[in-house]
Design a protein around this motif. Structure first.
Motif, PDB file in Angstrom:
ATOM      1  N   GLU A  84       0.817  -1.378  -0.092  1.00 57.67           N
ATOM      2  CA  GLU A  84       0.091   0.008  -0.158  1.00 57.67           C
ATOM      3  C   GLU A  84       0.847   1.330   0.082  1.00 57.67           C
ATOM      4  N   ALA A  85       2.075   1.335   0.915  1.00 56.28           N
ATOM      5  CA  ALA A  85       2.826   2.568   0.974  1.00 56.28           C
ATOM      6  C   ALA A  85       3.472   2.824  -0.538  1.00 56.28           C
ATOM      7  N   PHE A  86       3.723   1.736  -1.114  1.00 57.77           N
ATOM      8  CA  PHE A  86       4.533   2.008  -2.181  1.00 57.77           C
ATOM      9  C   PHE A  86       3.771   1.791  -3.627  1.00 57.77           C
ATOM     10  N   ALA A  87       2.507   1.530  -3.446  1.00 53.71           N
ATOM     11  CA  ALA A  87       1.425   1.506  -4.492  1.00 53.71           C
ATOM     12  C   ALA A  87       1.955   0.256  -5.563  1.00 53.71           C
ATOM     13  N   VAL A  88       2.236  -0.774  -5.039  1.00 56.85           N
ATOM     14  CA  VAL A  88       2.815  -1.830  -5.541  1.00 56.85           C
ATOM     15  C   VAL A  88       1.518  -2.743  -6.137  1.00 56.85           C
ATOM     16  N   GLN A  89       1.602  -2.896  -7.626  1.00 63.35           N
ATOM     17  CA  GLN A  89       0.555  -3.659  -7.914  1.00 63.35           C
ATOM     18  C   GLN A  89       0.680  -5.430  -8.107  1.00 63.35           C
ATOM     19  N   ALA A  90       2.013  -5.787  -7.794  1.00 63.82           N
ATOM     20  CA  ALA A  90       2.338  -7.138  -7.912  1.00 63.82           C
ATOM     21  C   ALA A  90       1.873  -7.933  -6.602  1.00 63.82           C
ATOM     22  N   GLY A  91       1.946  -9.237  -6.668  1.00 63.07           N
ATOM     23  CA  GLY A  91       1.820 -10.024  -5.399  1.00 63.07           C
ATOM     24  C   GLY A  91       2.922 -10.763  -4.998  1.00 63.07           C
ATOM     25  N   ALA A  92       2.815 -11.558  -4.372  1.00 62.96           N
ATOM     26  CA  ALA A  92       4.046 -12.617  -4.053  1.00 62.96           C
ATOM     27  C   ALA A  92       3.502 -13.676  -2.954  1.00 62.96           C
ATOM     28  N   ALA A  93       4.180 -14.960  -3.584  1.00 61.53           N
ATOM     29  CA  ALA A  93       3.682 -16.407  -3.122  1.00 61.53           C
ATOM     30  C   ALA A  93       4.693 -16.349  -1.701  1.00 61.53           C
ATOM     31  N   LEU A  94       4.213 -16.382  -0.615  1.00 60.60           N
ATOM     32  CA  LEU A  94       5.242 -16.219   0.484  1.00 60.60           C
ATOM     33  C   LEU A  94       5.300 -17.742   1.176  1.00 60.60           C
ATOM     34  N   VAL A  95       6.112 -18.119   1.522  1.00 62.64           N
ATOM     35  CA  VAL A  95       6.611 -19.438   2.301  1.00 62.64           C
ATOM     36  C   VAL A  95       7.149 -19.334   3.568  1.00 62.64           C
ATOM     37  N   LEU A  96       6.744 -19.428   4.565  1.00 65.72           N
ATOM     38  CA  LEU A  96       7.394 -19.191   5.762  1.00 65.72           C
ATOM     39  C   LEU A  96       7.747 -20.613   6.566  1.00 65.72           C
ATOM     40  N   GLU A  97       9.055 -20.749   6.900  1.00 64.37           N
ATOM     41  CA  GLU A  97       9.352 -21.924   7.525  1.00 64.37           C
ATOM     42  C   GLU A  97       9.469 -21.651   8.834  1.00 64.37           C
ATOM     43  N   LYS A  98       8.863 -22.271   9.815  1.00 63.97           N
ATOM     44  CA  LYS A  98       8.611 -21.592  11.148  1.00 63.97           C
ATOM     45  C   LYS A  98       9.357 -22.710  12.027  1.00 63.97           C
ATOM     46  N   ARG A  99      10.630 -22.119  12.417  1.00 62.87           N
ATOM     47  CA  ARG A  99      11.539 -23.048  13.364  1.00 62.87           C
ATOM     48  C   ARG A  99      11.602 -22.470  14.779  1.00 62.87           C
ATOM     49  N   LEU A 100      11.252 -21.153  14.964  1.00 60.08           N
ATOM     50  CA  LEU A 100      11.222 -20.653  16.322  1.00 60.08           C
ATOM     51  C   LEU A 100       9.981 -20.721  17.121  1.00 60.08           C
ATOM     52  N   PRO A 101       9.979 -21.129  18.338  1.00 54.74           N
ATOM     53  CA  PRO A 101       8.644 -21.283  19.197  1.00 54.74           C
ATOM     54  C   PRO A 101       7.892 -19.843  19.048  1.00 54.74           C
ATOM     55  N   VAL A 102       6.453 -20.106  19.011  1.00 56.20           N
ATOM     56  CA  VAL A 102       5.624 -18.789  19.075  1.00 56.20           C
ATOM     57  C   VAL A 102       5.578 -18.318  20.461  1.00 56.20           C
ATOM     58  N   ALA A 103       5.569 -16.739  20.448  1.00 57.48           N
ATOM     59  CA  ALA A 103       5.325 -16.142  21.644  1.00 57.48           C
ATOM     60  C   ALA A 103       6.238 -16.615  22.864  1.00 57.48           C
ATOM     61  N   SER A 104       7.557 -16.507  22.429  1.00 52.93           N
ATOM     62  CA  SER A 104       8.586 -16.986  23.345  1.00 52.93           C
ATOM     63  C   SER A 104       9.625 -16.103  23.758  1.00 52.93           C
ATOM     64  N   GLY A 105       9.480 -14.810  23.551  1.00 57.18           N
ATOM     65  CA  GLY A 105      10.324 -13.786  23.944  1.00 57.18           C
ATOM     66  C   GLY A 105      11.669 -13.667  22.938  1.00 57.18           C
ATOM     67  N   ILE A 106      11.697 -14.167  21.894  1.00 58.93           N
ATOM     68  CA  ILE A 106      12.723 -14.131  20.988  1.00 58.93           C
ATOM     69  C   ILE A 106      12.744 -13.455  19.560  1.00 58.93           C
ATOM     70  N   GLY A 107      11.347 -12.617  19.580  1.00 62.81           N
ATOM     71  CA  GLY A 107      10.993 -11.900  18.434  1.00 62.81           C
ATOM     72  C   GLY A 107      10.387 -12.422  17.143  1.00 62.81           C
ATOM     73  N   GLY A 108      10.162 -13.707  17.379  1.00 60.38           N
ATOM     74  CA  GLY A 108       9.800 -14.568  16.177  1.00 60.38           C
ATOM     75  C   GLY A 108       8.938 -13.698  15.192  1.00 60.38           C
ATOM     76  N   GLY A 109       7.627 -13.497  15.761  1.00 61.40           N
ATOM     77  CA  GLY A 109       6.629 -12.740  14.894  1.00 61.40           C
ATOM     78  C   GLY A 109       7.189 -11.516  14.094  1.00 61.40           C
ATOM     79  N   SER A 110       7.913 -10.687  15.100  1.00 58.03           N
ATOM     80  CA  SER A 110       8.612  -9.550  14.550  1.00 58.03           C
ATOM     81  C   SER A 110       9.620  -9.811  13.734  1.00 58.03           C
ATOM     82  N   ALA A 111      10.511 -10.601  13.930  1.00 57.20           N
ATOM     83  CA  ALA A 111      11.646 -11.077  12.818  1.00 57.20           C
ATOM     84  C   ALA A 111      11.078 -11.613  11.581  1.00 57.20           C
TER      85      ALA A 111
END
Length: 291
Positions: A84-111
């Motif tokens: 939205e900020a850069f008015a991009v028309q394209a998309g992206a197929a994103l794949v996240l390999e989740k190896r860090l525990p969730v809600a664990s104090g090491i910034g997983g979601g933020s990272a």
């Protein structure tokens, strides 16, 4: 001949570990003032991106079942905000390999969100130095600007005043989580004091792991006492880490429940990881280096 597909892009979302975390005040808007030293060891999730017409997210990996790929996911929120900020028309197929525990104090979601901003800047030809990128990161969460840098730093204010630090010395590093989630708001609510001393002057460099640990013992994690009161398994992790041979320092990261230990070298951390994995196979244990 048909045009070959663009190569898949990949970006590591390194864990953010608070080596020290002082809560120094609380603003009128409810945000807490912090003074923290953050390290980003070479361990974390991995985000992949392929060109696509629409935005999509698939989550894989050991902790995939703990997340949903819906509009609340920070990766998608980061992608939508950037588009939205850069008015991009394209998309992206994103794949996240989740190896860090969730809600664990090491910034997983933020990272993960920061990795999304970095990788989509590459995919969509956005300059990574554009100041709007940091504005987007700050809106996504207090930890996202730190994770966008993903390098040793000191963060003050509400996490918006960042000071780069020299690279930390070579050291063995161990991360341990008892596989429990700790709600950050609950930990802050349980704080005995919100007006605590800041970290103070830091040395410019640390010659070795032992001197880094000596300095860190003059600091604190102000969230550790309330977190251990709310989640007693954190005490078990800290006791186990402090009981390991050759450990220089053991402490909780962020609001928990992940704790870390510093060793003089990587082989010491690896041996400690093997010991803990055998004693507590129910814990998440990962040996790495500090930098």
């Amino acid at each position: 001949m048909p045009t070959p597909p663009a190569p898949r892009l990949s970006e590591q979302a390194r864990a953010k570990v608070n080596l020290a975390l002082h809560v120094t005040g609380r603003r009128a808007d409810g945000y807490h003032e912090l003074d923290t030293i953050a390290a980003f060891p070479p361990l974390g999730d991995t985000l992949h991106a392929d060109p696509a017409d629409d935005l999509s997210l698939t989550i894989k990996g050991p902790f995939a079942r703990d997340l949903t790929a819906d509009g609340d996911n920070l990766v998608l929120r980061a992608a939508l905000a950037l588009r939205e900020a850069f008015a991009v028309q394209a998309g992206a197929a994103l794949v996240l390999e989740k190896r860090l525990p969730v809600a664990s104090g090491i910034g997983g979601g933020s990272a993960d969100a920061a990795a999304a901003l970095r990788i989509l800047c590459q995919l969509w030809n956005i300059k990574a130095t554009d100041p709007r990128l940091h504005e987007i990161a700050a809106r996504l969460g207090a930890d996202v600007p730190m994770c966008l840098a993903s390098a040793p730093l000191r963060a003050q204010g509400i996490g918006d005043r960042l000071t780069p630090l020299a690279v930390f010395p070579q050291a063995g590093f161990l991360l341990v989580n008892p596989r429990i989630e700790v709600a950050t708001p609950d930990v802050f609510r349980a704080l005995a004091s919100r007006e605590n001393p800041a970290i103070g002057t830091m040395p410019q460099t640390f010659p070795d792991a032992r001197q880094l640990a000596t300095f860190l013992r003059t600091t604190r994690n102000d969230l550790e006492p309330p977190a251990t009161a709310l989640a007693t398994p954190i005490r078990d992790v800290l006791a186990a880490l402090n009981g390991l041979p050759d450990v220089l320092l053991a402490r909780m990261s962020g609001s928990g429940a992940t704790c870390f230990a510093i060793f003089e070298d990587a082989p010491m951390a690896s041996r400690a990881a093997t010991t803990l994995q055998q004693a507590r196979p129910d814990w998440w244990v990962a040996a790495t280096t500090l930098s």
